[in-house]
Design an enzyme around this catalytic site. Structure first.
Site, PDB file in Angstrom:
ATOM      1  CG  ASP A  37      -1.994  -1.047   1.084  1.00  0.00           C
ATOM      2  OD1 ASP A  37      -2.290  -1.416  -0.165  1.00  0.00           O
ATOM      3  OD2 ASP A  37      -2.708  -1.428   2.074  1.00  0.00           O
ATOM      4  CE  LYS A 115     -14.037 -26.042 -24.981  1.00  0.00           C
ATOM      5  NZ  LYS A 115     -14.648 -25.089 -24.252  1.00  0.00           N
ATOM      6  CB  CYS A 415     -44.230 -37.364  14.071  1.00  0.00           C
ATOM      7  SG  CYS A 415     -44.022 -35.407  14.042  1.00  0.00           S
ATOM      8  CB  CYS A 430     -41.760 -31.239  12.346  1.00  0.00           C
ATOM      9  SG  CYS A 430     -42.106 -32.516  13.340  1.00  0.00           S
ATOM     10  CB  CYS A 436     -40.617 -35.879  14.702  1.00  0.00           C
ATOM     11  SG  CYS A 436     -40.546 -36.199  12.864  1.00  0.00           S
TER      12      CYS A 436
HETATM   13  S1  IVH Z   1      -7.714 -23.227 -28.054  1.00  0.00           S
HETATM   14  C1  IVH Z   1      -7.935 -22.550 -32.171  1.00  0.00           C
HETATM   15  N1  IVH Z   1      -7.306 -23.961 -25.341  1.00  0.00           N
HETATM   16  O1  IVH Z   1     -12.887 -23.209 -25.878  1.00  0.00           O
HETATM   17  C2  IVH Z   1      -8.520 -22.897 -31.048  1.00  0.00           C
HETATM   18  N2  IVH Z   1      -9.432 -22.858 -25.986  1.00  0.00           N
HETATM   19  O2  IVH Z   1     -14.482 -23.955 -28.233  1.00  0.00           O
HETATM   20  C3  IVH Z   1      -8.340 -22.058 -29.918  1.00  0.00           C
HETATM   21  N3  IVH Z   1     -11.083 -22.561 -24.317  1.00  0.00           N
HETATM   22  O3  IVH Z   1     -13.669 -20.371 -27.393  1.00  0.00           O
HETATM   23  C4  IVH Z   1      -9.051 -22.371 -28.734  1.00  0.00           C
HETATM   24  N4  IVH Z   1      -9.890 -23.615 -22.650  1.00  0.00           N
HETATM   25  O4  IVH Z   1     -12.251 -19.630 -25.388  1.00  0.00           O
HETATM   26  C5  IVH Z   1      -8.223 -23.535 -26.237  1.00  0.00           C
HETATM   27  N5  IVH Z   1      -7.085 -24.540 -23.176  1.00  0.00           N
HETATM   28  C6  IVH Z   1      -7.757 -23.925 -23.977  1.00  0.00           C
HETATM   29  C7  IVH Z   1      -9.011 -23.479 -23.876  1.00  0.00           C
HETATM   30  C8  IVH Z   1      -9.847 -23.172 -24.833  1.00  0.00           C
HETATM   31  C9  IVH Z   1     -11.100 -23.060 -23.016  1.00  0.00           C
HETATM   32  C10 IVH Z   1     -12.420 -22.194 -25.045  1.00  0.00           C
HETATM   33  C11 IVH Z   1     -11.884 -21.076 -26.091  1.00  0.00           C
HETATM   34  C12 IVH Z   1     -12.791 -21.096 -27.136  1.00  0.00           C
HETATM   35  C13 IVH Z   1     -13.567 -22.555 -26.944  1.00  0.00           C
HETATM   36  C14 IVH Z   1     -13.494 -23.272 -28.253  1.00  0.00           C
END
Ligand code: IVH
Length: 674
Positions: A37, A115, A415, A430, A436
């Site tokens: 800070d 993903k 009950c 209850c 109960c």
């Molecule tokens: S690669 C050319 N890697 O999934 C492909 N996508 O269905 C580029 N997503 O809209 C995507 N995790 O936002 C990639 N590890 C990952 C991902 C990922 C999530 C999402 C991405 C995209 C969607 C594709």
């Protein structure tokens, strides 16, 4: 303006960003909040004094800026594509076979990643400085959300190297803990709650007022590079030649990349990764909806190319849906341990998130009315990680003409006692108490549960039979069971009966805290039970305490104190306690301790900084005087003892106006009270 000011500002910005990265990305702060800070304020002050030196990429700009009227449109230099999906092992094998065939090889190396279940974004850096950020939009054109992305602490405003030009592709998301905190806050303020972290992230990112985004704790993970054809790239030899190495390189630039990424070989490597991540899924701090497989070699990726809007070199292997449609067959009520009536939807069996769901809680009547769920409705059921399934909403457009509204019964279905509702509570209860059977079963299950008396093997099927056959009425009856009584129960062989009796015998040796918790007094959870046991030392002291004395215990306010005295005012509860003790349930008592009359009883101390006496010794001396020593400063802290180089805890104490003692004053206080 002197050169030293310019230098100082540059130094502060670099330091602040470094510590932001340590704190938000690496989760490993090197300095205290207070020290941070001080630097931050100095930078803010300098930027006000020298407005010409203020820049958009200064860490001070992470707090958000004046609201926009609308978002500008951004045309992506390279389109933001989507991925094809695989939903089972066969589809993954088919993907791998296609890749091998096109490349003319037998085994391929893949980079694999989670993903993320968030929103795709692209970040543009020029000369290493964050220049623009945009949403995916339709893949060719998105919205300019630069202001908002500046407030995301894990997105670097400046890269570690002044790369001439690069686009980073990745996902903005909200961690589960930040989502839970946000929803708590929304509910406290009476504001709309978000259905899941993805909606919360989307709602927070698409705010015209970036100050709102700044208050929302968004996170970011990079998963690749976008436009890289810029001619200036030649100067730094372009990107590494595998996806895995590119991710390492992005990490070195200061971008957050997922730790869970790997490089694997062949389809077996892909499927093993899928199973590994499926198991970790519920423990990950953020939501994912599958894993992504990418051919690792960039030259191989180029050979595979794209088909329509998706790459041939990558695929998403999705987890089974976590949301599904089904119908509500009926709505029944379940009676809990404290008599609360919970409406539960009986559902047509549906496969969600890897399991078949047939029931889902509707929480309480208010919630059910708010969601307007009726018997016969088609509903969306959601199951997230290990969480119990819930009904998200009804598809009103599919409601059949004969759908029925649920009516809360006015007598308990177990009950027959009448049902009541306290004015300030959402729940109906209850009034049958331990008469109960449903409440009794729950009370027995609680008594036997792992954190209470821990009777292994005494689960719901068994309790159900014991209560229904009138073998057990109260927890004390558990200790009267014998082989003959157990012999007639369903699925109870001689060996299991012996084991159960052994577990019951074993449970007799317990602790006072567990015993208090096991009694199931309303509002007395595990932590409160521990505090009560510590404070009173013996069961008799605890039972004898009136509401005023009970409130000397940390965490015990008037409501909890009243629940405790009400519990012991009931003759039958006292009888159960006496019978339990007579059957041999026992614990070590601390008769002489009488913590409550010690000179520092009820006082909470926090120790910080370096003291000349050892920290453990200081703690022990305080505890002997009846005080509690806590690790963090809150409004409930009575004293903060600040030794040399005290940091953030000291500033927190000053902020909360908690009394601060220096070492001298602390030693004096120990002396006076010993
Ligand atoms: S690669 C050319 N890697 O999934 C492909 N996508 O269905 C580029 N997503 O809209 C995507 N995790 O936002 C990639 N590890 C990952 C991902 C990922 C999530 C999402 C991405 C995209 C969607 C594709």
């Amino acid at each position: 303006m002197s050169a030293s000011v310019v230098k100082r500002i540059a130094h502060l910005r670099a330091e602040i960003e470094k510590h932001n990265h340590q704190y938000y990305v690496l989760d490993d702060p090197l300095i205290s909040d207070a020290e941070f800070d001080v630097m931050f304020r100095e930078l803010q002050t300098l930027e006000v004094q020298y407005p010409d030196l203020a820049t958009a990429d200064s860490p001070t700009q992470r707090v958000g800026a004046a609201p926009l009227k609308s978002f500008a449109e951004v045309v992506h230099r390279t389109p933001m594509l989507s991925l094809n999906n695989a939903f089972n092992d066969e589809e993954v094998r088919a993907f791998d076979a296609r890749v091998c065939e096109t490349l003319g090889v037998t085994v391929v190396e893949y980079a694999v990643e989670p993903k993320f279940d968030g929103l795709a974004i692209t970040l543009t850096y020029r000369d290493g400085m964050f220049a623009q950020g945009a949403t995916r939009g339709d893949g060719s054109m998105g919205e300019d959300v630069t202001q908002n992305l500046r407030t995301v602490r894990t997105i670097p405003l400046r890269l570690e190297k002044p790369v001439p030009f690069i686009e980073i592709r990745g996902e903005v998301l909200m961690f589960k803990r930040d989502f839970a905190a946000l929803n708590r806050q929304q509910s406290d303020r009476g504001d709309k709650m978000f259905a899941n972290p993805r909606n919360a992230a989307a709602g927070s990112l698409r705010q015209l007022d970036s100050r709102i985004t700044a208050s929302r704790h968004l996170s970011f993970f990079a998963y690749g590079a976008g436009a890289v054809e810029d001619s200036s790239l030649v100067e730094w030899n372009g990107l590494p030649d595998t996806h895995g190495a590119q991710m390492e390189w992005l990490q070195k630039l200061g971008l957050p990349v997922p730790q869970e990424r790997r490089v694997v070989r062949g389809v077996d490597g892909l499927l093993a990764y899928y199973h590994e991540i499926s198991e970790q899924r519920s423990k990950l701090p953020y939501d994912i909806d599958g894993v992504v497989y990418k051919v690792n070699g960039i030259a191989q990726q180029k050979r595979l190319g794209y088909v329509s809007r998706a790459p041939r070199f990558a695929i998403a292997h999705k987890f089974p849906a976590e949301e599904a449609h089904t119908t509500v067959l009926d709505i029944e009520v379940q009676v809990g341990r404290t008599g609360v009536l919970t409406p539960v939807a009986r559902l047509a069996p549906v496969f969600v998130g890897g399991v078949t769901v047939t029931n889902a809680t509707l929480h309480n009547e208010e919630e059910l009315r708010r969601k307007d769920i009726r018997i016969g409705d088609t509903v969306i059921v959601r199951r997230a990680g290990d969480v119990i399934p819930e009904v998200v909403r009804a598809l009103v457009e599919r409601r059949p003409a004969d759908a029925r509204e649920f009516v809360m019964p006015c007598i308990c279905p177990s009950c027959g006692a009448h049902v009541t509702k306290l004015p300030d509570e959402a729940a109906w209860r209850c009034s049958g108490g331990l008469f109960c059977p449903a409440q009794r079963k729950q009370a027995l299950l609680h008594f036997a549960s792992r954190r209470a008396l821990d009777i292994e093997g005494l689960g719901d099927k068994l309790v159900e039979q014991l209560v229904d056959q009138q073998l057990v009425h109260t927890p004390a009856d558990i200790y009267k069971l014998d082989l003959a009584m157990l012999a007639n129960l369903e699925r109870m062989g001689e060996k299991s009966a012996h084991n159960l009796l052994g577990a019951i015998e074993h449970s007799k040796q317990t602790t006072l805290a567990r015993f208090i918790y096991a009694l199931g007094i309303r509002n007395v959870g595990e932590t409160t039970a521990k505090e009560l046991a510590r404070h009173f030392g013996t069961l008799d002291n605890f039972i004898a305490a009136d509401e005023a004395r009970l409130q000397h215990v940390p965490d015990v306010g008037p409501v909890v104190a009243q629940c405790i005295t009400a519990f012991f005012a009931e003759q039958h509860n006292c009888e159960v306690v006496a019978q339990l003790r007579a059957s041999g349930v026992s614990w070590a008592e601390h008769e002489g301790l009488q913590v409550e009359v010690l000179p520092l009883s009820g006082k909470t101390f926090v120790l910080t900084g370096t003291l000349s006496i050892n920290r453990d010794e200081a703690k022990e001396r305080l505890e002997k005087l009846g005080a509690k020593v806590s690790g963090s400063v809150s409004k409930k802290t009575d004293y903060v003892v600040a030794g040399a180089e005290a940091g953030s805890k000291l500033s927190k104490a000053q902020e909360l106006k908690v009394e601060v003692l220096d070492e001298q004053q602390f030693l004096q206080l120990l002396k006076e009270n010993s």
